[in-house]
Motif scaffolding. Structure first.
Motif, PDB file in Angstrom:
ATOM      1  N   ILE A  74      37.146  35.896  37.849  1.00  0.00           N
ATOM      2  CA  ILE A  74      38.543  35.847  38.296  1.00  0.00           C
ATOM      3  C   ILE A  74      38.869  37.088  39.116  1.00  0.00           C
ATOM      4  N   SER A  75      39.481  36.870  40.273  1.00  0.00           N
ATOM      5  CA  SER A  75      39.974  37.966  41.102  1.00  0.00           C
ATOM      6  C   SER A  75      40.986  37.403  42.088  1.00  0.00           C
ATOM      7  N   SER A  76      42.054  38.129  42.315  1.00  0.00           N
ATOM      8  CA  SER A  76      43.054  37.670  43.283  1.00  0.00           C
ATOM      9  C   SER A  76      42.696  38.078  44.703  1.00  0.00           C
ATOM     10  N   SER A  77      41.650  38.905  44.868  1.00  0.00           N
ATOM     11  CA  SER A  77      41.319  39.378  46.207  1.00  0.00           C
ATOM     12  C   SER A  77      39.864  39.164  46.627  1.00  0.00           C
ATOM     13  N   LYS A  83      41.269  32.482  41.394  1.00  0.00           N
ATOM     14  CA  LYS A  83      42.528  33.216  41.281  1.00  0.00           C
ATOM     15  C   LYS A  83      43.309  32.589  40.143  1.00  0.00           C
ATOM     16  N   GLU A  85      46.346  31.426  38.765  1.00  0.00           N
ATOM     17  CA  GLU A  85      47.683  31.098  39.266  1.00  0.00           C
ATOM     18  C   GLU A  85      48.723  31.148  38.152  1.00  0.00           C
TER      19      GLU A  85
END
Length: 147
Positions: A74-77, A83, A85
């Motif tokens: 998991i990573s938002s970038s 991601k 949510e």
């Protein structure tokens, strides 16, 4: 923006031919085979997650699971990682692009792709889930052009 000198650019171009305003000239710089390869690669990457017994819903680029994913995926970038949510507390996933869920902090998400979207409520999803054969008559207005 991908980096200092790299960007992803998308556009839609309509070019009208005389009085025919429905004419569309698609871009000449498209590669359908690349789009198909990317989609297939993403599905292969997602398969271990969408094949889990606790997978409640999946779409082209998303998955809803009953248990959290490991933090290393998991990573938002980071490109190629999932991601996070929402953390869903309650949800109804009836069909592709037809779902309702509530998250921890009170936010509600409702997605319904049909013309009757304005008639659909969280209660409708709950009742439909309880009785999938249930039908409801709804009046809708659709502005279609007939030639």
């Amino acid at each position: 923006m991908l980096s200092d000198n790299s960007f992803i650019v998308a556009y839609h171009s309509n070019r009208y031919s005389g009085s025919d305003r429905d004419y569309w000239n698609p871009p000449t710089n498209s590669a359908v085979q690349l789009a198909a390869a990317i989609t297939v690669s993403a599905r292969i990457y997602m398969y271990p997650y969408i094949s889990k017994k606790d997978c409640y819903y999946t779409d082209t680029d998303s998955v809803v699971l009953g248990k959290p994913l490991p933090s290393d995926v998991i990573s938002s970038s980071v490109l190629g990682k999932f991601k996070l949510e929402d953390e869903i507390m309650k949800g109804y996933f009836l069909a592709p692009k037809s779902y309702f869920y509530a998250v921890k902090h009170g936010k509600e998400v409702l997605k319904y792709k049909e013309l009757t979207k304005t008639q659909v409520t969280p209660e409708w999803f709950e009742e439909q889930y309880a009785d999938p054969s249930r039908t409801v008559m709804a009046q809708v207005q659709a502005n279609f052009r007939i030639k």
